[in-house]
Structures are given as C-alpha cells and as structure tokens.
Design a protein around this motif. Structure first.
Motif, short mmCIF file in Angstrom:
data_model
loop_
_atom_site.label_atom_id
_atom_site.label_comp_id
_atom_site.label_asym_id
_atom_site.label_seq_id
_atom_site.Cartn_x
_atom_site.Cartn_y
_atom_site.Cartn_z
N ASP A 162 0.83 -1.21 0.00
CA ASP A 162 0.00 0.00 0.00
C ASP A 162 0.87 1.26 0.00
O ASP A 162 0.51 2.27 -0.60
N ALA A 163 2.00 1.18 0.69
CA ALA A 163 2.90 2.33 0.73
C ALA A 163 3.50 2.57 -0.66
O ALA A 163 3.70 3.71 -1.08
N LYS A 164 3.77 1.48 -1.35
CA LYS A 164 4.38 1.61 -2.69
C LYS A 164 3.41 2.29 -3.65
O LYS A 164 3.83 3.02 -4.55
N LYS A 165 2.13 2.07 -3.43
CA LYS A 165 1.12 2.67 -4.32
C LYS A 165 1.15 4.19 -4.27
O LYS A 165 0.75 4.85 -5.21
N VAL A 166 1.61 4.77 -3.15
CA VAL A 166 1.68 6.24 -3.10
C VAL A 166 3.09 6.74 -3.41
O VAL A 166 3.40 7.91 -3.21
N GLY A 167 3.93 5.85 -3.86
CA GLY A 167 5.25 6.27 -4.32
C GLY A 167 6.36 6.09 -3.30
O GLY A 167 7.52 6.46 -3.57
N ALA A 168 6.05 5.54 -2.12
CA ALA A 168 7.11 5.33 -1.12
C ALA A 168 7.75 3.96 -1.36
O ALA A 168 7.18 3.11 -2.03
N GLU A 169 8.94 3.78 -0.81
CA GLU A 169 9.62 2.49 -1.00
C GLU A 169 9.14 1.44 -0.01
O GLU A 169 9.41 0.26 -0.17
N GLY A 170 8.48 1.89 1.03
CA GLY A 170 8.00 0.94 2.04
C GLY A 170 7.59 1.69 3.29
O GLY A 170 7.42 2.92 3.26
N ILE A 171 7.46 0.94 4.38
CA ILE A 171 7.06 1.57 5.65
C ILE A 171 8.19 1.42 6.66
O ILE A 171 8.70 0.31 6.87
N ASN A 172 8.55 2.52 7.26
CA ASN A 172 9.66 2.53 8.21
C ASN A 172 9.12 2.88 9.60
O ASN A 172 8.70 4.01 9.83
N ILE A 173 9.11 1.88 10.48
CA ILE A 173 8.66 2.16 11.85
C ILE A 173 9.89 2.55 12.67
O ILE A 173 10.91 1.86 12.64
N VAL A 174 9.78 3.65 13.40
CA VAL A 174 10.87 4.05 14.29
C VAL A 174 10.28 4.26 15.69
O VAL A 174 9.11 4.59 15.83
N GLY A 175 11.10 4.06 16.70
CA GLY A 175 10.60 4.16 18.07
C GLY A 175 11.11 5.39 18.78
O GLY A 175 12.17 5.94 18.45
N ILE A 176 10.32 5.85 19.74
CA ILE A 176 10.73 6.95 20.61
C ILE A 176 10.45 6.53 22.06
O ILE A 176 9.45 5.86 22.33
N CYS A 177 11.30 6.93 22.99
CA CYS A 177 11.15 6.61 24.42
C CYS A 177 11.01 5.10 24.62
O CYS A 177 11.60 4.31 23.90
N CYS A 178 10.20 4.71 25.60
CA CYS A 178 10.24 3.30 25.99
C CYS A 178 9.48 2.37 25.06
O CYS A 178 9.82 1.20 24.94
N THR A 179 8.47 2.86 24.35
CA THR A 179 7.89 2.04 23.28
C THR A 179 9.02 1.70 22.31
O THR A 179 9.13 0.57 21.83
N GLY A 180 9.84 2.69 22.03
CA GLY A 180 11.00 2.47 21.17
C GLY A 180 11.92 1.41 21.74
O GLY A 180 12.39 0.52 21.02
#
Ligand code: NFS
Ligand code: SF4
Length: 672
Positions: A300-318
């Motif tokens: 789905d991300a590629k359909k809008v022109g992105a190469e993929g989905i990049n999840i990044v974390g912040i604080c303790c969820t990270g």
C-alpha cells in the motif's frame, strides 16, 4: 551511614549549578538533536529547549519541596525558620510537607507503571478468553518459568490454562484485601529482603491498595510523621516494582523474551523515501501490532510512491520494539519533537506516558499526523483512534493508512533529516545475558560475573536508567557517568532513556568497547565473546535491558548475583544511577531500588532539600535500615565517583568475609 573514599565527599551534593546555563536554548548534546536544532534555527518552531529557558528561574519553594497544595486552604509555603511562617496553615512543618510531596511522586510513579501492567494483563486475559485473536503466547518457556515461580502448577496443563491462572493472580495482586504479600513481588525477592520488608512493615499486599493508601495517609490532617510517611512511600514503591515486574514478565510471555539483536539509533534512521511512522510512549500491546501491520501493508505504501514503511521508536515504546523486533530507535524523551521537525515523519502514534503535549503543536507546522490511542491519553487537536485488543490488527492497519495518506501531503521543502545514525546491539534480557554467561560456565552462569568481580577484573555492576531532565544538557550526564564507570571496569546495563542516550551516541555497540572500556572490562567482554562464537552481534560496551518497567530485569540480575554470592542484595557490588531523572516513575524506581538495598545516584535533585530530616533519611538513614541509599549529585563525575566508591566498598567487604569464611571453614557471615 554510606562511606566515601574521598574524604571531601559527604552525603550532600556539590555546589555545581542545579540548572546549568539557564539562558542557553541549546540544551542538548545529542549530535542528531543538535543538527536538527541548527536546521530549524530560522523557522521559529518552539521546542522544549525554549520552554526550559522560559521557566527560569524556577520557584525555590517548589524546588525545595516546601510548598503544600494538598488542601485548598493552601498553597502554603514554609517561609521562615521559626514562628507561624515556619508551618503551613494546618501546622504542618517542613519535614511533613517535604515527605508528603515526595511520597506522592512515588504514588504517581507506581500508578503509571501499574496501569501499564494492568493493560498488559487485560490483553493476556482477553487472549485466554479467546477475545484477542491477534495475540498469542510467544514465549511458552517464559510462561512456565513464571508460573513455577508463582507456585502455579504446570505439569500436564495447557499453556492457556496456565496463563489464565497467572493472569488471575496478577489481577489479585492489584486488588487483594487479605493479608498476604503481592505474589509477583514475593516470588522473586530474596529471603533477606522478605524479612526486612515484613520487619519494617512495608510489604505491600496489593498494588491499587498501596497507591490509595499512601494518598490517604498524606491527605490533610492525617500523617504528619515524616518517617512514617516515608515508610508508607517505600511500601508504595515496592508495589511499583511489583507492577513493573508484571509488565515485564507478561510482555515477555506475549511478545517474546528479548535476544541480542542489531539495529540503529538516532534521527538519521528516518528515511525520506519511506512512509515513516514513529511509535512513542510505553506500551508494547499497540506498537507490536503496528509493526506487524506495517509488514503486511508494504504494498500500500508503494502505491503512493514510497519504498515501504519505516517504523521508528521513541522513548520506551521504542526500547520495547528495539529489544524484541530490532526496530530503529529514532530518539529519546527530550528530543521527541525533533522527530517531527525532520519533515519526513508521516505519523506519530502514541500510547501513554512521557509524550509531550507539544508534539501536536509542532506537528501542525508539518504534514505529520499525531494519533492518540488510549482512552486516558488524548491531546487537543490530535486524532484519536481507540485501540482495542479485540480488533488490534484492524486498528493498527487503520493507523498505518493514516500515515500513508499523510505521506502524500509531505512538503519536500520542509524535509531536513540529520545524518546521524549509529549501530546498536540490544536485546539483553536476563535470560539472554545468562545464556551468554552459560557458555563460560554452564552450571553456574552468574558466577562468571561475580567471580570477575571478586577477582578484581570487574569493579561491579551498574544499572543506568531514567529520563532526560533539561536542568542540564540532554544526555550529557548519561554519557559522562557511563564513560567514567566503564573506564573503571564496571559492567553496565541500561534501560529507558539512559539506554536511548547510549544507543544514539553509538556507545551501545561492540565498536565502542576499545575506545572506552577499561582493561578489565575489555578482557571480560573478550572472554565472553570467545565463548560465544554463535553470537553474530558481538557484545556492546553497555547492555540494553529494555524500557523503564524493565528495571525489574536489572533487579532480577542483582538478586541472581546475591543468590550466587550467598548474601542479601545490600552486599552485592551493584549500584544504580538515573543521571537525568525527571518523571515520577523515576522517583518511584529509585525508591524501590534503595529499599532493595542498592546505592542509587540521582543526577537531578528531587525536591527534598527543604527538610534536613527527609534529606538525611533518604541519603543516610535508609542505608542503615535497608542497606541502600540515595546519592543526590548533579555533577556527573562526582556522582560516578561516589558510585565507584560504593562498589569498591562492597567488593572489599565481600572479599574479606569470603576469605574469613574459607579460612575458618564456616559459612559466610550475614550480619555485616
Ligand atoms: Ni522512563 Fe520511559 Fe524516558 Fe523517563 Fe520517560 S520514556 S519509562 S520515564 S523519560 S526514561
Ligand atoms: Fe496548607 Fe496544611 Fe492544607 Fe498543606 S494541608 S495546603 S500545609 S493547610
């Protein structure tokens, strides 16, 4: 009383400034955040760094803890040494006000950790009821180990049935009325601590009960005895430890026990070619699902022109996701707004705790969507999508779609991503660490660590934890304390935003060992590496043990060392430090760590200086009663020296008593 090798040291802090450089807006040393600040210099976007400066000078009554707002006859302040001005309207004196304020922080911390744990219990409960189709028991091994510790039968029983009973016991720990200790706490402490807590009447029977009890105890016109108030607070702190332990262990059951894993950290992990989603907060129940949904929605991300989905974390969820999934860590507490300022963050999905309300304000200058997900955490202006255990995957996919949609509205002119990113080796649960030690000594893995300490190769173990507090510059104290300890051959484990700091600076990696570790630590790590050729990650300078709830893992290690050495925790060369403590949770953690018998350095002073009595109890008397004590010191190098002194003293004592016992062929003395 705690002893110091340097005779100029006392239990009092040095006179280093409590707020360093109060007019300086550049309040960070994190190279990624510094670059980001430069990039947005002209844009007039307000950040936490500006607000710290705007708050200066901060109120000295509040800073010293002598302001009381517990009833609305107040606020009352202690203004004079003597006479009517030396007390609140009701007659409460400084020591009452300071101790009441202090323990109410602990109540806040215990409530936070425990609410987090309760949510995880709810998820596990829903799973056992067949109402959480997207979750599973990822680690049956952890479940069995936990059940056995809790005295729950495992033989010939179905895992779900065992989990059900574990969860019920967890729930009972929250609301028990009978007189029996919190089971999760009781299951993992030493016999010595159990006796100590019973003797001092601070063994908690219920988590919820301890929080309400201390609020009631400190209400207007109830307890005014500072010592009784503090002991009540310590009981609540132990309930916090229990809550944290429930959070950590059940998370491991549901999401897996962390194992050594490679990743990267700092703002440079945000990828301009991908749909970037930051998950921020503390609770893995949601973020684990977001990671799974992102994997499923790549196309789905590629359909809008992105190469993929990049999840990044912040604080303790990270930290949770870094430990279990190898997800990149974008940044830590004080620089959370910076992730949005890159202009390439499409969504920030938040759960609970340590999320600045200002993330929405900053997001409004960009295309970034901030989405809150829990009923107790909403931000005006941000979108709210209630996350539900029963529909977890569908909800997570909805969150990803929001980010994909936002990606289309990026403004390329506003994109500026710092090029700072560092290699990280994380994932050192106590199980993972024990496995590494077991390759050297399969029968008694923890003896690998304790023997290295007794032989002088290592000076001890330190748990570095806690937040960012911008009274000093972000991460400066974390880094300074770490460098001083590893230089002096201390084996360091880290959690929370302290771990985040080391990851962001490239210090949580094997390549940092040569530059910073002392010879003893270097040779120790080398021995471990040689015994573990299967470990492709290598061993880092500092070992990531997880989020703040995972300080319970650190405690687990201290207890394992105590058991290995045949002593109680206060005799183990193990110290803790929160060089930049900020949150109520940090105060709560520090308090249980002291109660468990550890010297605990805190690099930002809690408001206790308004009462000499309270200051003395926390830094000195605590040592006499529990064997642990607070070391309040804002200068990180002096703080580190005091920690080294405490380690040296413990190792020396242990050595002498061991020698005597061996010489006389007796068992180790316990009473020193
Ligand atoms: Ni801990 Fe984690 Fe960080 Fe502090 Fe906040 S994120 S739970 S409280 S600020 S370390
Ligand atoms: Fe003032 Fe006492 Fe009320 Fe506190 S409890 S605000 S000291 S009157």
């Amino acid at each position: 009383m705690p002893r110091y090798r340097d005779l100029t040291h006392t239990a009092r802090p040095s006179n280093a400034p409590r707020v360093v450089d109060p007019k300086n807006h550049v309040r960070t040393t994190d190279p990624g955040a510094l670059q980001m600040l430069k990039m947005v210099e002209d844009s007039k976007i307000e950040s936490v760094f500006d607000r710290v400066v705007a708050q200066q000078p901060q109120c000295t009554f509040g800073y010293n803890g002598i302001c009381c707002k517990i009833c609305i006859a107040g606020p009352c302040r202690i203004k004079k040494e003597e006479g009517p001005g030396s007390r609140g309207i009701c007659g409460a004196s400084a020591y009452t006000i300071v101790s009441r304020n202090l323990v109410r922080y602990i109540a806040g911390g215990a409530a936070s950790h425990s609410e987090h744990a309760r949510h995880i219990l709810h998820t596990a409960h829903a799973l056992t009821e067949g109402k959480a189709p997207d979750y599973e028991i990822k680690s049956p091994a952890k479940l069995l180990k936990l059940a056995e510790k809790l005295g729950i039968a495992t033989l010939n029983r179905d895992n779900m049935e065992i989990l059900k009973e574990v969860v019920e016991l967890g729930y009972a720990d929250f609301g028990r009325y009978q007189d029996r200790p919190i089971a999760f706490l009781d299951s993992f402490i030493t016999e010595g601590r159990r006796k100590k807590f019973q003797h001092t009447n601070i063994m908690p029977t219920a988590i919820d009960g301890s929080v309400t009890e201390i609020i009631a105890q400190t209400a207007m016109g109830v307890d005014s005895d500072p010592v009784n108030i503090i002991f009540g607070g310590l009981k609540t702190a132990l309930a916090d430890l229990a809550g944290s332990y429930i959070g950590t262990t059940i998370s491991d059951v549901l999401f897996g026990i962390p194992e050594p894993i490679v990743s990267e950290a700092n703002l440079g992990v945000i990828n301009p070619k991908m749909v970037n989603i930051a998950v921020h907060g503390h609770n893995p129940v949601l973020s684990e699902m977001v990671v799974a949904a992102a994997r499923a929605m790549k196309e789905d991300a590629k359909k809008v022109g992105a190469e993929g989905i990049n999840i990044v974390g912040i604080c303790c969820t990270g930290n949770e996701l870094l430990m279990r999934e190898g997800v990149y860590l974008a940044t830590s507490s004080a620089s959370q707004e910076m992730a949005i300022m890159t202009g390439a963050l499409d969504a920030m999905v938040v759960d609970i705790q340590c999320i600045y309300p200002s993330v929405q304000t900053v997001a409004e200058c960009f295309h970034t969507k901030v989405v809150t997900t829990e009923f107790m955490m909403k931000i005006p202006g941000a979108q709210h999508i209630a996350f539900n255990t029963a529909t977890a995957m569908t909800d997570a996919k909805k969150l990803i779609s929001i980010a994909i949609e936002a990606y289309k509205h990026r403004d390329p002119k506003k994109i500026s991503i710092p090029n700072e990113r560092h290699h990280v080796v994380a994932g050192f649960s106590i199980e993972a660490l024990t496995e590494v030690f077991a390759k050297v000594c399969p029968d008694r893995p923890i003896s690998v660590l304790t023997d290295a300490i007794l032989s002088g190769q290592l000076k001890g173990v330190a748990l570095l934890a806690g937040c960012n507090n911008l009274k000093r510059l972000q991460d400066e104290s974390h880094i300074a304390v770490l460098k001083e300890l590893v230089k002096n051959d201390v084996f360091v484990i880290a959690t929370g935003c302290s771990a985040g700091a080391y990851a962001k600076f490239g210090l949580m990696s094997p390549s940092a060992v040569d530059g910073y570790a002392g010879d003893g630590l270097k040779s120790f790590l080398k021995t471990l590496e040689e015994a573990n050729p299967q470990l492709s990650t290598g061993l880092p300078l500092v070992f990531h043990m997880g989020a703040c709830v995972d300080n319970s893992r650190g405690m687990d290690l201290a207890i394992a060392m105590a058991n290995e050495l045949g002593v109680d925790v206060p005799k183990v060369p193990f110290v803790a430090s929160a060089p930049e403590a900020m949150h109520e949770k940090a105060i709560s953690i520090g308090s249980w760590a002291v109660t468990m018998g550890l010297p605990v350095h805190v690099g930002s002073l809690p408001p206790v200086e308004g009462s000499d009595l309270v200051y003395g109890v926390t830094t000195q008397i605590a040592h006499d009663v529990f064997g642990g004590n607070f070391i309040f010191e804002v200068d990180p190098l002096i703080g580190a020296t005091k920690l080294l002194d405490a380690l040296e003293y413990r190792t020396w004592k242990l050595g002498i008593h061991k020698m005597t016992a061996e010489k006389n062929e007796t068992t180790l003395a316990q009473g020193w």
